[in-house]
Design a protein around this motif. Structure first.
Motif, mmCIF file in Angstrom:
data_model
loop_
_atom_site.group_PDB
_atom_site.id
_atom_site.type_symbol
_atom_site.label_atom_id
_atom_site.label_comp_id
_atom_site.label_asym_id
_atom_site.label_seq_id
_atom_site.Cartn_x
_atom_site.Cartn_y
_atom_site.Cartn_z
ATOM 1 N N CYS A 1 36.967 12.065 13.837
ATOM 2 C CA CYS A 1 35.852 12.824 13.292
ATOM 3 C C CYS A 1 36.327 14.024 12.487
ATOM 4 O O CYS A 1 37.447 14.489 12.637
ATOM 5 N N ILE A 2 35.421 14.544 11.684
ATOM 6 C CA ILE A 2 35.654 15.831 11.034
ATOM 7 C C ILE A 2 35.423 16.911 12.078
ATOM 8 O O ILE A 2 34.341 16.994 12.659
ATOM 9 N N PRO A 3 36.408 17.744 12.372
ATOM 10 C CA PRO A 3 36.246 18.744 13.435
ATOM 11 C C PRO A 3 35.108 19.732 13.131
ATOM 12 O O PRO A 3 34.961 20.204 12.004
ATOM 13 N N SER B 1 35.684 8.931 10.487
ATOM 14 C CA SER B 1 34.450 8.294 10.946
ATOM 15 C C SER B 1 33.512 9.354 11.515
ATOM 16 O O SER B 1 33.813 10.536 11.542
ATOM 17 N N GLY B 2 32.358 8.901 11.963
ATOM 18 C CA GLY B 2 31.379 9.830 12.510
ATOM 19 C C GLY B 2 30.568 10.488 11.409
ATOM 20 O O GLY B 2 30.581 10.064 10.248
ATOM 21 N N GLN B 3 29.841 11.518 11.799
ATOM 22 C CA GLN B 3 28.986 12.209 10.855
ATOM 23 C C GLN B 3 29.672 13.415 10.232
ATOM 24 O O GLN B 3 30.670 13.920 10.752
ATOM 25 N N ILE B 4 29.107 13.879 9.126
ATOM 26 C CA ILE B 4 29.524 15.156 8.550
ATOM 27 C C ILE B 4 28.862 16.255 9.381
ATOM 28 O O ILE B 4 27.639 16.324 9.460
ATOM 29 N N PRO B 5 29.628 17.107 10.021
ATOM 30 C CA PRO B 5 29.035 18.105 10.915
ATOM 31 C C PRO B 5 28.082 19.057 10.180
ATOM 32 O O PRO B 5 28.376 19.524 9.075
ATOM 33 N N GLN B 6 26.955 19.307 10.807
ATOM 34 C CA GLN B 6 25.992 20.255 10.250
ATOM 35 C C GLN B 6 26.619 21.653 10.107
ATOM 36 O O GLN B 6 26.228 22.445 9.248
ATOM 37 N N GLN B 7 27.634 21.953 10.925
ATOM 38 C CA GLN B 7 28.283 23.270 10.880
ATOM 39 C C GLN B 7 28.916 23.574 9.522
ATOM 40 O O GLN B 7 29.135 24.727 9.172
ATOM 41 N N LEU C 1 32.410 7.499 7.014
ATOM 42 C CA LEU C 1 31.415 8.422 7.542
ATOM 43 C C LEU C 1 30.028 7.786 7.539
ATOM 44 O O LEU C 1 29.723 6.932 6.703
ATOM 45 N N VAL C 2 29.187 8.234 8.449
ATOM 46 C CA VAL C 2 27.841 7.671 8.599
ATOM 47 C C VAL C 2 26.838 8.800 8.787
ATOM 48 O O VAL C 2 27.189 9.962 9.017
ATOM 49 N N GLY C 3 25.574 8.465 8.672
ATOM 50 C CA GLY C 3 24.507 9.396 8.990
ATOM 51 C C GLY C 3 24.027 10.187 7.786
ATOM 52 O O GLY C 3 24.452 9.982 6.646
ATOM 53 N N LEU C 4 23.148 11.123 8.074
ATOM 54 C CA LEU C 4 22.514 11.938 7.055
ATOM 55 C C LEU C 4 23.465 13.037 6.578
ATOM 56 O O LEU C 4 24.061 13.747 7.384
ATOM 57 N N ILE C 5 23.597 13.164 5.251
ATOM 58 C CA ILE C 5 24.381 14.255 4.676
ATOM 59 C C ILE C 5 23.665 15.565 4.958
ATOM 60 O O ILE C 5 22.473 15.689 4.700
ATOM 61 N N PRO C 6 24.345 16.564 5.518
ATOM 62 C CA PRO C 6 23.693 17.856 5.816
ATOM 63 C C PRO C 6 23.045 18.447 4.565
ATOM 64 O O PRO C 6 23.530 18.272 3.442
ATOM 65 N N GLN C 7 21.956 19.158 4.786
ATOM 66 C CA GLN C 7 21.215 19.787 3.695
ATOM 67 C C GLN C 7 21.296 21.301 3.819
ATOM 68 O O GLN C 7 21.514 21.849 4.888
ATOM 69 N N GLY C 8 21.126 21.993 2.694
ATOM 70 C CA GLY C 8 21.068 23.442 2.683
ATOM 71 C C GLY C 8 22.327 24.095 2.187
ATOM 72 O O GLY C 8 23.415 23.511 2.207
ATOM 73 N N ASN C 9 22.159 25.327 1.701
ATOM 74 C CA ASN C 9 23.269 26.131 1.184
ATOM 75 C C ASN C 9 24.057 25.371 0.126
ATOM 76 O O ASN C 9 23.490 24.736 -0.746
ATOM 77 N N GLN C 10 25.377 25.403 0.223
ATOM 78 C CA GLN C 10 26.213 24.820 -0.817
ATOM 79 C C GLN C 10 26.064 23.299 -0.913
ATOM 80 O O GLN C 10 26.329 22.727 -1.973
ATOM 81 N N SER D 1 19.332 13.672 12.089
ATOM 82 C CA SER D 1 19.513 13.112 13.429
ATOM 83 C C SER D 1 20.934 13.335 13.872
ATOM 84 O O SER D 1 21.859 13.258 13.071
ATOM 85 N N PRO D 2 21.145 13.598 15.159
ATOM 86 C CA PRO D 2 22.505 13.803 15.619
ATOM 87 C C PRO D 2 23.331 12.544 15.597
ATOM 88 O O PRO D 2 24.537 12.597 15.705
ATOM 89 N N PHE D 3 22.684 11.353 15.471
ATOM 90 C CA PHE D 3 23.427 10.095 15.437
ATOM 91 C C PHE D 3 22.867 9.220 14.340
ATOM 92 O O PHE D 3 21.673 9.250 14.048
ATOM 93 N N PRO D 4 23.700 8.420 13.685
ATOM 94 C CA PRO D 4 23.248 7.592 12.575
ATOM 95 C C PRO D 4 22.362 6.468 13.049
ATOM 96 O O PRO D 4 22.492 5.960 14.150
ATOM 97 N N THR D 5 21.450 6.057 12.184
ATOM 98 C CA THR D 5 20.603 4.898 12.475
ATOM 99 C C THR D 5 21.096 3.672 11.739
ATOM 100 O O THR D 5 20.519 2.618 11.834
#
Length: 958
Positions: free
Chosen positions: A810-812, A832-838, A855-864, A896-900
């Motif tokens: 994962c991305i730490p 693998s895993g999601q792009i962390p919202q952090q 990578l899977v799941g929703l790309i984080p939104q906001g800021n940069q 979502s915290p996990f991909p669909t």
């Protein structure tokens, strides 16, 4: 010029102190000399003095004053009358020795409390100044001379703590312990800590002169000085004073000289002056004094010297300053003064020295300057002055130094006005918008003889002819002009015996008027012809050369072995030419002086020379840049002895070697760039547990053949990357500390480190690197394993590039802590895993790339993240979001915290790690839920679905 002025000031002070001594002695003995009566003497005192003499040897190097001579040579047993001896004064009535002046007497040796000197109990005046007492402590037996009114131990190599016993000399009116320091290194030999300054002077209330400059005092200035109403001189220069300076001292009724300059941690401000002052000299330069100059400063109408250079004063220079009609030296440079120069300055007709440089002064150069007919030094550089240089400057026939560089002065300037100023030896006009005009007729030898001439960026199109008549030039700067073609032969005959610095960089010069050139200037120290179009072989400088910069030209051929004999060479910059061949291996012989070696962008080949040896503590080498050549083989292991080395850049060569872990112990290494070579293999964990590469700011291992897991031990030891504290926002550079360069505008005083950052295939060149910046580039290798969480502790990181490797996992989440990050490239791995919202917390990120991973799941939104386009995320089939124009399966607006999307083993592995955290927490706390979660881990796919369902239900309940 500055060095000469400093030496003159020191000698002037010494002469004045000796004069004061003699005045004091002669005043005491005036009756004796008036009647020409030889006083009787005491034989025991003659014996004591002879024994004192025998405890020293005569060494002419023990005294620095030019007029020094050994006074005690005349003392002998045949002439027993000590009252007739040189340096000895006796009371006419009692015959006792009351004065002993052995200043500048070439005495060398140690002194202690057993010295017979301290048996001369009637002495009132004692001077041992300007000798060499071989780092002796000031003897405590000094207290036996209880009648002392004058004590001068300055400049005599006394060492250690100033003894408390001096505080018992209640009769003292003159006390001078100054200048007991090494003039070459500025190391202070005396210290005043126990007793402190406050304690020492507590009972010395009769003091008229206190001279403690260059003593390590390290304390505040005692407020008790405000009660010393007899005080005339207070000199505490460069004593490491701190705290606020008591303003009441300014109002002492008899104060004439107040000097506390060169105490950077000493703060203060000017008070308002309500009464006329006796002050003659006021030296506050290079301290933390600030605020505005009060308009009441005109009350200091006796003032002759005002020095506040290098402080934090601001506002307009008060018009009332022009009322100080007796002032001769006015030093206001390096502050924040604004507005034009007051017109009242035309009244300062006694001025010999005016320094206003490095302020924010506006307006034009006032045409009343012609009134200052006594002025010798006029420094107006680095301001915002505009308009033409007035013709009235030519009336200043006593002017020796004129510096107007780095302003906005403009217009055509008739240069002949300066040629008629016979006293003018230093002229700096560079970095303005001036266009110089020279007379067409031949110039004869009766013109001004310059030793320093700065005509850089003055729109010159050829070498001025008058230079052919200059035979005393020491510094010549013609950089940044529009001089075309070959360098004329007559230029090589200019000031052959005197020239030390020549800068003709940034012109359009094509070469010398001959095939091979040996530079004729026998004392040349700086030669800078960079950024021209010079062709042909390397010119050969004299053995005196220190800075040699021919970079950014078209020079060809090989490097001569003659450079190996240049033992004073400090900077050797051949970068960006067409040079070839092998670098002479004997070049390492210069390593004790060589600090900057830059050979980048040539065609050098062969093995890199061995530089430094196992006696590397003597090496001065700070920067090695060999990039973009054809060097082969390994890095020289001798570099591990270059203990001052700060930067190593060997990118784009043909080196084949393993990771240079042996460089990790270099205590100052900040820059390590191995990009695009044949470095290979697994980077082993350091054999020693001590921190490796602790000061590293930049590491670039990209485009090599490294394999395996990058050791986390190295990441944890990169301490310099963990701090965002700055040293005043300095740029990383190899410092040049020699005084002649610091006082010259012929070259940059520093050689700045630079590097290239690659992201998304685009190279960004950083010409300078701030001391708080950190860069890590491990891209284009075969690194395996997971990205370490420890990267998140490197808070100074501006760029992190791990792309084109074989990284998994994962991305730490910890990367979200890198709030100063500007570029993050994790593309072309197996993450693998999601792009962390952090990561949305990374408010300065301009370049972000996670493309071509799993990578899977929703790309984080906001800021940069709202500014990144699809190319940052492409090649990840499981990603969805606005950037990819691909909607996610969930209807929730929040990620979502996990991909669909389709389940993925890599994603499940990331979830397993999260659950293991729950298990560990449960185990430690004894909660049954932790054990239950451990059982569920047996089936990863079931676990993934169960955990997602469980968290969704919990979200609905809350």
């Amino acid at each position: 010029m500055a060095l000469s002025l400093c030496l003159l000031a020191v000698l002037r002070g010494l002469v004045l102190k000796l004069l004061l001594f003699r005045i004091a002695v002669f005043t005491t003995c005036v009756a004796s000399h008036a009647h020409d009566v030889q006083p009787f003497f005491h034989d025991d005192e003659s014996s004591e003095l002879l024994q004192f003499k025998e405890s020293f040897v005569i060494a002419h190097t023990a005294s620095r004053y030019e007029a020094a001579y050994p006074k005690v040579l005349q003392w002998n047993s045949e002439t027993r009358n000590c009252c007739s001896w040189d340096g000895v004064e006796c009371d006419e009535h009692t015959g006792n020795v009351i004065g002993l002046d052995l200043s500048s007497s070439c005495l060398f040796g140690s002194i202690n409390s057993n010295s017979t000197l301290f048996n001369l109990r009637h002495i009132r005046m004692l001077s041992l100044a300007d000798n060499n007492f071989n780092h002796s402590q000031i003897p405590a037996a000094i207290t036996q001379l209880s009648g002392l009114t004058y004590l001068n131990l300055s400049g005599s190599y006394f060492c250690g703590q100033v003894p408390f016993e001096i505080s018992n000399l209640h009769m003292l009116t003159y006390l001078d312990l100054s200048h007991n320091y090494d003039p070459d290194t500025s190391e202070k030999f005396l210290q005043l800590k126990n007793p402190s300054l406050k304690t020492l002077v507590l009972n010395l209330t009769r003091l008229e002169v206190l001279y403690f400059s260059y003593i390590n005092i390290s304390s505040e200035v005692p407020h008790s000085f405000s009660n010393f109403t007899s005080l005339r001189w207070l000199l505490l220069e460069d004593c490491e004073l701190r705290g606020a300076f008591p303003t009441k001292i300014f109002h002492l009724p008899n104060l004439q000289v107040l000097v506390v300059k060169h105490n950077e941690n000493l703060s203060g401000h000017f008070p308002e002056f309500h009464e006329r002052s006796t002050l003659l000299e006021l030296g506050l330069g290079h301290t933390g004094f600030s605020g505005r100059l009060p308009s009441s400063i005109d009350k200091l109408d006796s003032l002759k010297i005002l020095g506040i250079t290098g402080c934090n004063f601001s506002g307009a220079i008060p018009h009332s300053l022009g009322k100080l009609a007796k002032i001769t030296e006015l030093r206001l440079g390096k502050n924040n003064f604004i507005d034009p120069i007051p017109s009242s300055f035309q009244n300062l007709t006694q001025l010999t020295f005016l320094n206003l440089y490095f302020n924010k002064i506006t307006g034009s150069i006032p045409p009343w300057l012609g009134n200052l007919t006594k002025i010798e030094v006029l420094l107006l550089s680095e301001n915002k002055l505009e308009g033409p240089i007035p013709q009235s400057v030519s009336k200043l026939m006593n002017l020796d130094e004129l510096n107007l560089c780095l302003n906005n002065l403009s217009g055509f300037l008739e240069f002949d006005m300066f040629l008629n100023m016979k006293s003018l030896t230093s002229l700096q006009l560079g970095y303005n918008n001036l266009s110089l005009v020279f007379r067409k007729t031949n110039t004869n030898a009766t013109m001004s003889k310059f030793n320093r001439l700065g005509l850089d960026f003055c729109n010159l199109t050829e070498f001025p002819n008058f230079l052919g008549y200059q035979n005393k030039l020491e510094w010549l700067d013609l950089a940044g002009n529009k001089i075309y073609g070959q360098i004329p032969k007559w230029v090589l005959n200019t000031s052959v015996d005197t020239l030390m610095g020549l800068n003709i960089s940034s012109n359009f010069l094509t070469g010398f008027n001959q095939k091979s050139i040996v530079l004729p200037w026998v004392n040349l120290r700086l030669f800078d012809v960079s950024y021209n179009m010079l062709q042909g072989p390397l010119p050969i400088p004299p053995l005196s050369i220190q800075e040699f910069d021919v970079s950014n030209n078209k020079l060809n051929g090989e490097v001569s072995h003659l450079f190996c004999n240049m033992s004073s060479l400090y900077e050797f910059n051949l970068s960006k030419n067409n040079l070839s061949g092998m670098v002479p291996h004997c070049l390492g012989n210069s390593s004790t002086s060589l600090s900057v070696l830059s050979l980048e962008n040539n065609s050098f080949h062969g093995v890199i020379p061995q530089i430094c040896s196992n006696s590397g503590s003597a090496s001065s080498l700070r920067l090695i840049d060999l990039s973009h050549n054809k060097f082969q083989g390994q890095l020289p292991r001798s570099w591990s002895y270059c203990m001052m080395l700060e930067g190593i850049v060997v990118s784009n060569n043909q080196l084949v070697d393993t990771f240079p872990s042996w460089l990790g112990s270099l205590p100052e290494l900040k820059l390590l760039v191995l990009h695009h070579n044949g470095f290979y293999g697994v980077i082993e964990k350091p054999k020693m547990d001590v921190d490796q590469f602790a000061k590293l700011h930049v590491i670039d291992l990209s485009s090599n053949n490294f394999t395996g897991v990058f050791p986390s031990h190295y990441i944890s030891s990169w301490n310099a990357m963990k701090s965002v504290e700055s040293n005043g926002w300095e740029y990383m550079s190899a410092k040049w500390n020699d005084s002649w360069s610091n006082n010259s505008r012929l070259s940059n005083t520093d050689s700045y480190y630079k590097m290239t950052i690659t992201s998304k295939g685009v190279d960004t060149i950083y010409q300078v690197i701030l001391d708080v910046f950190a860069f890590v580039d491990l891209s284009n290798n075969k690194f395996e394993g997971e990205i370490s969480d420890l990267f998140g502790k490197l808070k100074a990181l501006r760029s992190l590039n791990l792309s084109n490797n074989m990284l998994t996992g994962c991305i730490p989440l910890s990367l979200g802590n890198l709030t100063y990050l500007e570029s993050l490239d994790l593309s072309r791995n197996k993450l693998s895993g999601q792009i962390p919202q952090q990561l949305t917390q990374l408010g300065f990120v301009e370049t972000f790339n996670v493309s071509h991973n799993n990578l899977v799941g929703l790309i984080p939104q906001g800021n940069q993240f709202n500014t990144f386009d699809a190319s940052s995320f492409e090649g990840n089939r499981g990603l969805c979001g606005d950037q990819l124009f691909k909607k996610c399966a969930t209807s929730s607006s929040s990620p979502s915290p996990f991909p669909t999307a389709e389940k993925d083993d890599g994603d499940s592995e990331c979830l397993v790690k999260l659950v293991w955290g729950f298990v560990l927490a449960g185990y430690i706390s004894g909660i049954v839920v932790g054990v239950a979660l451990a059982d569920i881990m047996i089936n990863r796919r079931a676990l993934s679905g169960w955990l997602r369902s469980y968290l969704t239900k919990m979200g609905k309940r809350n």
